[in-house]
Design an enzyme around this catalytic site. Structure first.
Site, short mmCIF file in Angstrom:
data_model
loop_
_atom_site.label_atom_id
_atom_site.label_comp_id
_atom_site.label_asym_id
_atom_site.label_seq_id
_atom_site.Cartn_x
_atom_site.Cartn_y
_atom_site.Cartn_z
N HIS A 153 0.84 -1.20 0.00
CA HIS A 153 0.00 0.00 0.00
C HIS A 153 0.88 1.25 0.00
O HIS A 153 0.66 2.18 -0.80
CB HIS A 153 -0.91 -0.01 1.23
CG HIS A 153 -1.81 1.17 1.34
ND1 HIS A 153 -3.15 1.14 0.99
CD2 HIS A 153 -1.58 2.45 1.76
CE1 HIS A 153 -3.69 2.33 1.19
NE2 HIS A 153 -2.75 3.15 1.66
N GLU A 154 1.87 1.26 0.88
CA GLU A 154 2.73 2.45 0.97
C GLU A 154 3.61 2.59 -0.27
O GLU A 154 3.91 3.71 -0.70
CB GLU A 154 3.57 2.39 2.24
CG GLU A 154 2.76 2.37 3.53
CD GLU A 154 1.75 3.51 3.62
OE1 GLU A 154 1.97 4.57 3.00
OE2 GLU A 154 0.73 3.34 4.31
N HIS A 172 2.10 4.60 -2.97
CA HIS A 172 2.22 6.05 -2.82
C HIS A 172 3.47 6.60 -3.49
O HIS A 172 3.63 7.82 -3.56
CB HIS A 172 2.19 6.45 -1.34
CG HIS A 172 0.81 6.47 -0.75
ND1 HIS A 172 -0.19 7.30 -1.21
CD2 HIS A 172 0.27 5.76 0.27
CE1 HIS A 172 -1.29 7.10 -0.50
NE2 HIS A 172 -1.04 6.18 0.41
N HIS A 194 -5.93 8.31 -2.34
CA HIS A 194 -6.51 6.97 -2.39
C HIS A 194 -7.68 6.96 -3.37
O HIS A 194 -8.83 6.75 -2.99
CB HIS A 194 -6.98 6.54 -1.00
CG HIS A 194 -5.87 6.36 -0.02
ND1 HIS A 194 -5.80 7.07 1.16
CD2 HIS A 194 -4.76 5.58 -0.05
CE1 HIS A 194 -4.72 6.71 1.83
NE2 HIS A 194 -4.06 5.81 1.11
#
Length: 322
Positions: free
Chosen positions: A213-214, A217, A223
């Site tokens: 998930h990170e 980024h 999101h």
């Protein structure tokens, strides 16, 4: 026409029930109310409706089509939480500086040598790993970070996408609302490794999903749909790239052996890079077969890595990236 609306706002795993709201109320008024409920100022709030961020505070609930089935997601941290993260960043920076001075005093420069191809590939990795030594079992925390760095699926993703992360570090478990964050698109990624009571460590698979998930980024800040599409793809790639690195059957666009199980469209989506083409169906034909044990293992890995809607929401809410 003015009507009374009842709807929900999800925040950090809890549902806030909002009742008897005037349909002509604005998003700005809603954010003011949510500040009273959560302590998150409007300027810190990310309010999502059907996957899209609500940015026009003058828009009314009626204009957005709110009804009794409407459910919003609120993301954001109270100023105190943001300050705590900033303080953690400062502490980590001080610890790094102390460590650099210590190494400079104790370690002599190594003799120079011609870099190997492996060294060249090491550009796309996590260049520093740091843990919080004051917590119990710091050596185990470091082992988890090392396992993430050396994970074949993670390494494959980093190499294929040419991602380089300056530091992978442990996030204090005292910040219980945050699972991880990515600072400055890959300068530093922090992950919560421990359980809330400090008695143990979170599961490796759960920590790896936060890392993916990170890593997303690195490309997308919000999101939004673009973010979630890439994040889901990374959760599929981490299985398929790990499988081929272990000697599993590759899907080779140049005509070598490949295997396309019947669940391939669910487990993998089309992705191209290097000599692999994963998923996509098309005119592929099975030229070699996995053993039953291999097929079960690949199916289990794909199922474990697949993100559920609830997991996706929890990861969004537990993300402190800024």
């Amino acid at each position: 026409m003015t009507t009374a609306l009842n709807f929900q706002v999800s925040y950090q795993g809890n549902n806030l029930e909002l009742t008897q709201w005037d349909s002509q109320s604005t998003i700005g008024q809603l954010k003011d109310h949510l500040q009273q409920e959560t302590g998150v100022p409007p300027s810190f709030q990310k309010l999502l409706h059907k996957g899209k961020r609500l940015v026009d505070d003058a828009t009314t609930l009626n204009e957005l089509g709110f009804n009794s089935k409407t459910k919003l997601m609120l993301m954001g941290s109270a100023p105190k939480q943001v300050e705590e993260i900033a303080q953690l960043d400062d502490k980590l920076e001080r610890n790094r500086e102390t460590a650099r001075r210590f190494r400079a005093q104790r370690i002599k420069p190594a003799a120079t040598s011609t870099p190997s191809s492996a060294a060249a590939d090491s550009r796309y990795t996590f260049h520093r790993l740091t843990v919080i030594d004051e917590f119990p079992q710091p050596e185990r925390a470091r082992a988890i970070l090392e396992k993430l760095r050396d994970d074949r699926g993670i390494r494959g993703i980093m190499q294929q996408r040419k991602w380089s992360v300056g530091e992978l570090t442990e996030l204090t478990p005292f910040e219980k609302t945050i699972l991880g964050y990515n600072r400055n698109a890959g300068q530093l990624i922090a992950l919560r490794l421990r359980t809330d009571d400090l008695s143990g460590f979170r599961s490796y698979n759960a920590i790896r999903k936060v890392l993916l998930h990170e890593l997303t980024h690195n490309v997308w800040g919000e999101h939004d749909d673009n973010f979630h599409a890439l994040n889901r793809q990374l959760n599929k790639d981490v299985v398929s790239l790990d499988w081929t690195a272990h000697g599993g059957h590759a899907l080779n666009a140049s005509g070598g052996d490949f295997y396309e199980p019947e669940y391939i469209n669910d487990a993998f989506t089309t992705w191209e890079g290097g000599s692999y083409r994963l998923g996509g169906g098309g005119g592929l034909k099975t030229t070699s077969k996995l053993s039953p044990a291999e097929a079960r293992e690949l199916r289990a890995r794909a199922a474990a890595a697949r993100l559920t809607q609830q997991e996706e929401q929890e990861l969004d809410e537990g993300c402190g990236s800024r």
